[in-house]
Design a protein around this motif. Structure first.
Motif, PDB file in Angstrom:
ATOM      1  N   LEU A 266     -11.299   5.369   3.578  1.00  0.00           N
ATOM      2  CA  LEU A 266     -10.525   6.366   4.282  1.00  0.00           C
ATOM      3  C   LEU A 266      -9.586   5.850   4.847  1.00  0.00           C
ATOM      4  N   ILE A 267     -10.039   5.071   6.031  1.00  0.00           N
ATOM      5  CA  ILE A 267      -8.941   4.610   6.819  1.00  0.00           C
ATOM      6  C   ILE A 267      -7.894   3.885   6.521  1.00  0.00           C
ATOM      7  N   LEU A 268      -8.181   3.085   5.444  1.00  0.00           N
ATOM      8  CA  LEU A 268      -7.020   2.280   4.659  1.00  0.00           C
ATOM      9  C   LEU A 268      -6.132   3.386   4.202  1.00  0.00           C
ATOM     10  N   GLY A 269      -6.460   4.407   3.543  1.00  0.00           N
ATOM     11  CA  GLY A 269      -5.633   5.493   3.018  1.00  0.00           C
ATOM     12  C   GLY A 269      -4.814   6.088   3.845  1.00  0.00           C
ATOM     13  N   PHE A 270      -5.466   6.564   4.993  1.00  0.00           N
ATOM     14  CA  PHE A 270      -4.656   7.226   6.173  1.00  0.00           C
ATOM     15  C   PHE A 270      -3.512   6.080   6.453  1.00  0.00           C
ATOM     16  N   ARG A 271      -3.802   4.982   6.763  1.00  0.00           N
ATOM     17  CA  ARG A 271      -3.040   3.776   7.361  1.00  0.00           C
ATOM     18  C   ARG A 271      -1.855   3.686   6.390  1.00  0.00           C
ATOM     19  N   CYS A 272      -2.125   3.747   4.963  1.00  0.00           N
ATOM     20  CA  CYS A 272      -0.958   3.721   3.928  1.00  0.00           C
ATOM     21  C   CYS A 272       0.028   4.662   4.146  1.00  0.00           C
ATOM     22  N   LEU A 273      -0.815   6.022   4.140  1.00  0.00           N
ATOM     23  CA  LEU A 273       0.078   7.175   4.242  1.00  0.00           C
ATOM     24  C   LEU A 273       1.137   7.002   5.423  1.00  0.00           C
ATOM     25  N   LYS A 281       9.860  -2.721   4.465  1.00  0.00           N
ATOM     26  CA  LYS A 281       8.992  -3.494   3.236  1.00  0.00           C
ATOM     27  C   LYS A 281       7.957  -2.956   2.713  1.00  0.00           C
ATOM     28  N   PRO A 282       7.547  -3.151   1.378  1.00  0.00           N
ATOM     29  CA  PRO A 282       6.254  -2.596   0.804  1.00  0.00           C
ATOM     30  C   PRO A 282       5.262  -2.971   1.477  1.00  0.00           C
ATOM     31  N   ILE A 283       4.136  -2.238   1.300  1.00  0.00           N
ATOM     32  CA  ILE A 283       2.842  -2.449   1.857  1.00  0.00           C
ATOM     33  C   ILE A 283       1.927  -2.970   0.759  1.00  0.00           C
ATOM     34  N   ARG A 295      -8.760   2.797  -8.719  1.00  0.00           N
ATOM     35  CA  ARG A 295      -8.847   3.986  -8.009  1.00  0.00           C
ATOM     36  C   ARG A 295      -7.936   4.138  -6.896  1.00  0.00           C
ATOM     37  N   LEU A 296      -7.617   3.134  -6.306  1.00  0.00           N
ATOM     38  CA  LEU A 296      -6.862   3.246  -4.913  1.00  0.00           C
ATOM     39  C   LEU A 296      -5.290   3.487  -5.556  1.00  0.00           C
ATOM     40  N   ARG A 297      -4.918   2.824  -6.516  1.00  0.00           N
ATOM     41  CA  ARG A 297      -3.584   3.046  -7.408  1.00  0.00           C
ATOM     42  C   ARG A 297      -3.480   4.607  -7.589  1.00  0.00           C
ATOM     43  N   VAL A 298      -4.437   5.174  -7.946  1.00  0.00           N
ATOM     44  CA  VAL A 298      -4.496   6.758  -8.524  1.00  0.00           C
ATOM     45  C   VAL A 298      -4.209   7.387  -7.189  1.00  0.00           C
ATOM     46  N   LEU A 299      -4.820   7.080  -5.929  1.00  0.00           N
ATOM     47  CA  LEU A 299      -4.715   7.855  -4.732  1.00  0.00           C
ATOM     48  C   LEU A 299      -3.369   7.712  -4.190  1.00  0.00           C
ATOM     49  N   MET A 300      -2.542   6.663  -4.312  1.00  0.00           N
ATOM     50  CA  MET A 300      -1.341   6.419  -3.897  1.00  0.00           C
ATOM     51  C   MET A 300      -0.243   6.990  -4.728  1.00  0.00           C
ATOM     52  N   GLN A 301      -0.682   7.205  -6.024  1.00  0.00           N
ATOM     53  CA  GLN A 301       0.328   7.900  -6.774  1.00  0.00           C
ATOM     54  C   GLN A 301       0.335   9.452  -6.548  1.00  0.00           C
ATOM     55  N   GLU A 302      -1.090  10.186  -6.233  1.00  0.00           N
ATOM     56  CA  GLU A 302      -1.149  11.385  -5.666  1.00  0.00           C
ATOM     57  C   GLU A 302      -0.347  11.808  -4.453  1.00  0.00           C
ATOM     58  N   ASN A 310       1.655  -1.376  -2.828  1.00  0.00           N
ATOM     59  CA  ASN A 310       1.339  -2.071  -4.091  1.00  0.00           C
ATOM     60  C   ASN A 310       0.147  -2.226  -3.991  1.00  0.00           C
ATOM     61  N   VAL A 311      -0.883  -1.699  -4.842  1.00  0.00           N
ATOM     62  CA  VAL A 311      -2.189  -2.178  -5.072  1.00  0.00           C
ATOM     63  C   VAL A 311      -2.549  -2.928  -6.048  1.00  0.00           C
TER      64      VAL A 311
END
Length: 630
Positions: A266-273, A281-283, A295-302, A310-311
């Motif tokens: 969850l923290i990783l996702g928050f940090r990416c957002l 530069k890309p993450i 699964r993480l790619r789906v979350l970033m797409q959403e 880039n996952v």
């Protein structure tokens, strides 16, 4: 000291001088039970409040901060102010009107939640706590303010002045100026659940979704009029430590030691957002589990940030680097993956693959990474941003049998002294599932202390969410075990309204997976079997199908119902019992609500489980479905 959940070090560059001084006063002069945030959007119109302060007894306060000087204010009315600037006259909104509009938007949003309302008395149907708004004038003293007619549009009690936030100001006087901005007070304080609900409404990014795919729920999809019908009975949000950590990671290298279910992903996702809107530069996000990467790619797409984040599964990333930089990959054969990694390392050393390609690098489930992998990845961070986040839990290290943790992080280029955080609270599992998994695992795994440059094995703690007890069922054959599991899945779907996507069946070895798949097919149950690299890459938690996977593939995922089949095959003769116990622990902690374990022959593991005295005693004739869902 107040909890300033928006970190100063990450915002000092955008803060005005007066905002910096005011933020420091909040930290210095407010007690620990105050929560403060800086520059956050409010409501559907995304109005920004300079500061939001919440206190259990005082209530909710929104503030605008202005560095205006008295001689720069040309004129002001209740709607607008005209300022003298180096470029001539400039018209802006009255800051008190800004704060008022922001407060009303937030109040209208919170009033959609019945659990935040008074249900009796004069405030029935209104918020069950006070709210206020005001202005901080950082360069105008109270004497200067009172010598003008500013109080005709800025009431005295809605303003905090320069000399009321000096170093020499008494903290109680500073606080009194803030609480003068409230028109009323309530005798009862906000409860902790109410504070969490306020945080849930204020900040969608800290919401923990009810299912795997809802890491960041978007409340803006519905109108305010019907939003109350969408509110869950139990709202899950990051705890204060998680939120403060996610908001305050800052630059540099960071390590989060977290037990299973502690909110690392969850923290990783928050940090990416957060970083996706800041970095040029890309993450890069890396993990070892192919299904978790999917699964993480789906979350970033959403979230609409897949073009900036880039996952990859680690070895896929290595292959992509070689392809993109026109470096010949190794031929398939023995130890292909090891040779693949070494080819990349050599290409980086020779300059064929450049270093520092990514604005930030995040490694999920870092306990599965070998030392040379981590050294390779750490060199890919742009030295200007130097942003690296490593998420780790040694209790879930299941891929490498060697003691891969017998090295210092600094030896692989990860420098985290003074920048490590430990998360011990398990939020994913119910207390019943957590207790069962932990009691089993502690027979094989012992918590170890370590310094900041190494990774400890942590003792988890339950967050106290309750549910049904796990169940252990015995059968006289594995074929009967598989048929009965299929029958149960059909029952839960038809009679308990459980979606197929909420169910996962986990097994240890491929032959068991094949028999389980055949049983599900025979029962016409939709099933996504992650039996190959291709199917793992295609994994989508939203697909309306039962997920069938190995214990290794389940790592990093979660489902409301988890069935662990074939315990009678664990551990097999000659296998490392401790490693197999760790693997089983990972599988058990995938369950967010219900856990069922089945076996057809006794092993050291099933005998241990039966002796834990925390499982209900069931015979084969008992109805598990009724027992589980009653």
């Amino acid at each position: 000291m107040a909890q300033l959940l928006t970190p100063l070090h990450g915002y000092l560059s955008k803060m005005q001088a007066g905002e910096k001084r005011f933020a420091k006063r909040l930290e210095q002069w407010l007690e620990d039970d105050y929560l403060c945030w800086y520059d956050l959007p409010v409501g559907k119109r995304q109005r920004y409040a300079d500061f939001i302060i919440v206190h259990p007894l005082r209530g909710l306060l929104l503030l605008e901060v202005k560095d205006w000087k008295l001689d720069t204010i040309h004129s002001i009315d209740k709607q607008f102010a005209t300022l003298l600037t180096s470029n001539g006259l400039k018209q802006v909104f009255n800051p008190l009107e800004q704060a008022r509009q922001c407060a009303y938007q937030l109040v209208n949003q919170l009033e959609q939640d019945p659990q935040l309302l008074s249900h009796t008395g004069k405030y029935r149907g209104k918020l069950a706590f006070p709210y206020g708004y005001g202005v901080v004038l950082t360069n105008i003293t109270r004497e200067q303010f009172e010598a003008t007619d500013l109080n005709e549009v800025l009431p005295w009690n809605r303003v905090l002045c320069k000399d009321e936030m000096l170093e020499s100001t008494a903290p109680e006087d500073f606080q009194q100026c803030l609480w003068n901005m409230f028109e009323y007070q309530f005798p009862k304080p906000l409860t902790l659940p109410m504070l969490d609900r306020i945080r849930w409404h204020l900040f969608p990014e800290i919401r923990i979704g009810a299912t795997q795919g809802c890491l960041f729920e978007d409340s803006a999809e519905s109108s305010e009029a019907d939003s109350s019908s969408l509110l869950p009975d139990i709202m899950k949000v990051m705890d204060m430590q998680q939120e403060q950590l996610a908001r305050s990671l800052g630059t540099g290298h960071r390590v989060i030691h977290g037990v299973a279910g502690s909110g690392k992903t969850l923290i990783l996702g928050f940090r990416c957002l957060y970083l996706a809107s800041l970095l040029h530069k890309p993450i890069l996000v890396l993990c070892y589990n192919i299904a978790l990467a999917a699964r993480l790619r789906v979350l970033m797409q959403e979230q609409g940030i897949a073009d900036r984040v880039n996952v990859y599964h680690f070895h896929d990333w290595c292959a992509e680097l070689l392809r993109h930089h026109h470096v010949d990959p190794p031929a398939y054969g023995a130890d292909y993956l090891g040779t693949l990694v070494q080819t990349v390392i050599q290409a980086v050393a020779s300059g064929h693959i450049p270093r520092g390609q990514y604005g930030a690098v995040m490694i999920d489930e870092g306990h599965d990474f070998q030392p040379d992998w981590l050294k390779l990845v750490s060199g890919m961070v742009d030295p200007e941003t130097d942003s690296l986040l490593l998420l780790y839990d040694d209790a879930q290290s299941i891929y490498n049998k060697d003691k891969v943790l017998d090295f210092s992080l600094s030896s692989v280029g990860i420098n985290v002294r003074g920048r490590t955080t430990v998360l011990k609270l398990n939020y994913r599992n119910t207390d019943e599932v957590f207790s069962f998994a932990h009691h089993f695992a502690r027979s094989y795994l012992q918590a170890l202390d370590s310094d900041e440059d190494h990774i400890p094995l942590l003792t988890p703690q339950s967050a106290g969410r309750h549910g049904l007890e796990p169940e252990l069922r015995h059968f006289d054959s594995f074929s009967k075990e598989t048929r009965t599991i299929a029958h149960w899945l059909q029952h839960w779907h038809d009679n308990r309204n459980m979606a197929w996507s909420e169910m996962c069946v986990v097994y240890r070895h491929t032959p068991q997976g094949r028999q389980l798949h055949e049983a599900l097919q025979a029962a016409a149950i939709p099933c996504q079997w992650l039996d190959s690299t291709k199917t793992k890459k295609q994994f989508n938690p939203h697909d309306d199908s039962v997920k069938l996977m190995t214990m290794h593939s389940s790592k990093g995922l979660e489902f409301p119902l988890v069935v662990i089949a074939g315990l009678g095959f664990m551990p097999e003769e000659g296998q490392d019992v401790q490693a197999e116990a760790k693997l089983l622990y990972v599988a058990m902690t995938r369950s967010t609500e219900k856990l069922l374990l089945t076996y057809h022959q006794e092993t050291v593991f099933t005998r241990l489980m039966q002796g834990l005295d925390i499982l209900p005693s069931l015979k084969e004739g008992d109805s598990y479905c009724i027992q589980l869902d009653s």
